[in-house]
Design an enzyme around this catalytic site. Structure first.
Site, mmCIF file in Angstrom:
data_model
loop_
_atom_site.group_PDB
_atom_site.id
_atom_site.type_symbol
_atom_site.label_atom_id
_atom_site.label_comp_id
_atom_site.label_asym_id
_atom_site.label_seq_id
_atom_site.Cartn_x
_atom_site.Cartn_y
_atom_site.Cartn_z
ATOM 1 N N GLU A 1 0.842 -1.195 0.000
ATOM 2 C CA GLU A 1 0.000 0.000 0.000
ATOM 3 C C GLU A 1 0.878 1.246 0.000
ATOM 4 O OE1 GLU A 1 -2.276 -1.553 3.235
ATOM 5 O OE2 GLU A 1 -4.035 -1.797 1.976
HETATM 6 C C1 HEM Z 1 -9.485 -1.122 3.610
HETATM 7 C C2 HEM Z 1 -9.011 3.542 4.878
HETATM 8 C C3 HEM Z 1 -4.958 3.686 2.239
HETATM 9 C C4 HEM Z 1 -6.484 -0.242 -0.106
HETATM 10 C C5 HEM Z 1 -9.721 0.117 4.182
HETATM 11 C C6 HEM Z 1 -10.764 0.417 5.126
HETATM 12 C C7 HEM Z 1 -10.662 1.735 5.459
HETATM 13 C C8 HEM Z 1 -9.529 2.265 4.738
HETATM 14 C C9 HEM Z 1 -11.540 2.524 6.412
HETATM 15 C C10 HEM Z 1 -11.791 -0.580 5.666
HETATM 16 C C11 HEM Z 1 -13.142 -0.358 5.051
HETATM 17 C C12 HEM Z 1 -14.072 -1.490 5.359
HETATM 18 O O1 HEM Z 1 -13.621 -2.510 5.890
HETATM 19 O O2 HEM Z 1 -15.252 -1.401 5.063
HETATM 20 C C13 HEM Z 1 -7.755 3.909 4.400
HETATM 21 C C14 HEM Z 1 -6.997 5.068 4.849
HETATM 22 C C15 HEM Z 1 -5.837 5.083 4.137
HETATM 23 C C16 HEM Z 1 -5.910 3.953 3.208
HETATM 24 C C17 HEM Z 1 -7.437 6.040 5.927
HETATM 25 C C18 HEM Z 1 -4.656 6.009 4.270
HETATM 26 C C19 HEM Z 1 -4.045 6.106 5.491
HETATM 27 C C20 HEM Z 1 -5.098 2.712 1.282
HETATM 28 C C21 HEM Z 1 -4.253 2.572 0.114
HETATM 29 C C22 HEM Z 1 -4.692 1.462 -0.553
HETATM 30 C C23 HEM Z 1 -5.794 0.903 0.216
HETATM 31 C C24 HEM Z 1 -3.140 3.527 -0.295
HETATM 32 C C25 HEM Z 1 -4.207 0.852 -1.853
HETATM 33 C C26 HEM Z 1 -2.887 0.792 -2.163
HETATM 34 C C27 HEM Z 1 -7.328 -0.886 0.778
HETATM 35 C C28 HEM Z 1 -7.714 -2.285 0.659
HETATM 36 C C29 HEM Z 1 -8.529 -2.557 1.764
HETATM 37 C C30 HEM Z 1 -8.668 -1.298 2.502
HETATM 38 C C31 HEM Z 1 -7.293 -3.266 -0.441
HETATM 39 C C32 HEM Z 1 -9.118 -3.915 2.149
HETATM 40 C C33 HEM Z 1 -7.984 -4.708 2.804
HETATM 41 C C34 HEM Z 1 -8.421 -5.924 3.564
HETATM 42 O O3 HEM Z 1 -9.592 -6.108 3.854
HETATM 43 O O4 HEM Z 1 -7.534 -6.716 3.902
HETATM 44 N N1 HEM Z 1 -8.983 1.256 3.958
HETATM 45 N N2 HEM Z 1 -7.058 3.253 3.432
HETATM 46 N N3 HEM Z 1 -6.028 1.705 1.296
HETATM 47 N N4 HEM Z 1 -7.914 -0.322 1.877
HETATM 48 FE FE1 HEM Z 1 -7.530 1.482 2.601
#
Ligand code: HEM
Ligand code: HEM
Length: 340
Positions: A131
């Site tokens: 990420e």
């Molecule tokens: C999951 C916020 C950066 C990809 C999530 C979720 C949140 C979130 C709130 C959970 C949502 C849910 O479960 O319904 C953030 C914040 C970030 C960030 C605040 C910065 C600090 C990123 C980046 C990427 C990314 C840069 C892609 C390169 C994902 C993925 C998931 C996810 C793939 C699911 C992962 C899993 O369930 O294992 N993010 N995100 N996020 N985010 Fe982010």
């Protein structure tokens, strides 16, 4: 005769509508239009403003390329609309990016629920190698190198002697994310009494959604996001949809019963967030509904049924409020340089 039919229709239709509404009101709630309270993090305007800056700042990633908004694009439904996300070094991650819209209303974060809230969640992607590939130390050095961030952290955390911390970074992001609510979806307006807010097909879809048993897993304010179930309760989908190497909650609990168990996905704004499932393998909402019918309920839904249910799911698209794109402070001589 016609008059008699019309009279009886006039008598029965509102009664049916009320019965459907009463049944729905037992299982679902409307999205609040006010900010929800979050645990151990009183929300203030200064915190929200800081959190917005952090959410959009790509310099928080090691490469200087990826911000939270890269994968949770607030202009396109709070996700990236890719099969699985692309992050540091153009690597393709293992899972689909869920929307951040209304995520504050989920009872746990991630497809496997491994973060208990948005504070805990925000610390993950900063350090995730696919990420943002950063470290807390370098993140803090980056923030401390720009005097405006110092001022903004002081305003957001006035009681703290040294407010630029990893915990406060996460709290500010959580405060901003708590504002990302999408109220007044057609379903919400209908639940609150506006009979015309949903079409007849959508009402049929809602009725099927409850009768068939979708709502036994997808209920509450977010139509999911609060409990865990095997993906494939009745029939496990093939590895084209459910890749064998991602065992879901098993990685969190190490319990055999949790193999291929995932959080019931929240379905708010689902029409905006294709492709579907943690693998992102299904692009069409009707197909996703059909997969759920056979995998979770053992029910081969007809084309009319999947059409009506998918149409109902589009009634869960709420009002997306404009988010002001922040102006971010300039780097200084001490800002750590981006790394490949
Ligand atoms: C999951 C916020 C950066 C990809 C999530 C979720 C949140 C979130 C709130 C959970 C949502 C849910 O479960 O319904 C953030 C914040 C970030 C960030 C605040 C910065 C600090 C990123 C980046 C990427 C990314 C840069 C892609 C390169 C994902 C993925 C998931 C996810 C793939 C699911 C992962 C899993 O369930 O294992 N993010 N995100 N996020 N985010 Fe982010
Ligand atoms: C995911 C709809 C029944 C548990 C989903 C998704 C949709 C959906 C559209 C994908 C959401 C996304 O990718 O953002 C439905 C419908 C159902 C139904 C229309 C009835 C026909 C159920 C039932 C259960 C369940 C009965 C629990 C036994 C889940 C789980 C996921 C999910 C665990 C996440 C799957 C993954 O890890 O990719 N549902 N669902 N669903 N649903 Fe359902």
């Amino acid at each position: 005769m016609l008059a008699a039919v019309m009279t009886s229709a006039a008598l029965t239709l509102p009664a049916q509508a009320d019965a459907l509404r009463d049944q729905a009101a037992e299982q679902f709630q409307v999205i609040p239009s006010m900010l929800p309270a979050v645990n151990n993090n009183p929300i203030t305007k200064a915190k929200i403003d800081l959190g917005r800056a952090l959410f959009f700042d790509p310099r928080l990633s090691a490469s200087g390329v990826f911000s939270c908004n890269s994968c949770h694009n607030l202009a396109t439904g709070g996700d990236d609309n890719l099969e699985t996300s692309i992050g540091h070094g153009w690597q393709k991650g293992p899972r689909n990016s869920p929307t951040v819209l209304n995520s504050v209303l989920n009872q746990a974060q991630f497809w496997d629920g491994r973060a208990e809230d948005l504070k805990a969640q925000a610390k993950g992607p900063i350090q995730g190698s696919v990420e943002m590939a950063n470290t807390p130390e370098k993140l803090l050095a980056t923030l401390q190198s720009m005097p405006a961030y110092d001022d903004w952290f002081k305003l957001a955390f006035p009681g703290d002697a040294a407010p630029v911390t990893f915990d406060n970074f996460a709290k500010a992001i959580e405060a901003f994310e708590a504002t990302l609510l999408t109220p007044a979806a057609p379903f919400d307006r209908w639940l609150e009494g506006d009979d015309n807010a949903m079409t007849e097909v959508q009402k049929t879809g809602l009725s099927l959604f409850m009768e068939k048993g979708c709502s036994s897993c997808h209920s509450g304010v977010n139509f999911g996001g609060h409990d865990y179930y095997p993906f494939g309760v009745v029939e496990r989908p093939g590895s084209d949809i459910l890749p064998e190497n991602d065992k879901g909650r098993f990685a969190v609990t190490k319990t055999a019963d949790d193999e291929y168990v995932f959080r019931a996905a929240p379905l708010r704004n689902v029409a905006l967030t294709a492709p579907y499932f943690h693998s992102g393998k299904v692009w069409d909402l009707k197909q996703a509904v059909a997969v759920m019918g056979s995998a979770q309920l053992g029910d081969e839904l007809t084309d009319d049924e999947t059409t009506a249910i998918a149409s109902f799911l589009t009634a869960l698209t709420g009002e997306l409020r404009p988010v002001e794109y922040p102006l971010l402070p300039a780097e200084t001589a001490t800002t750590p340089r981006p790394t490949a």
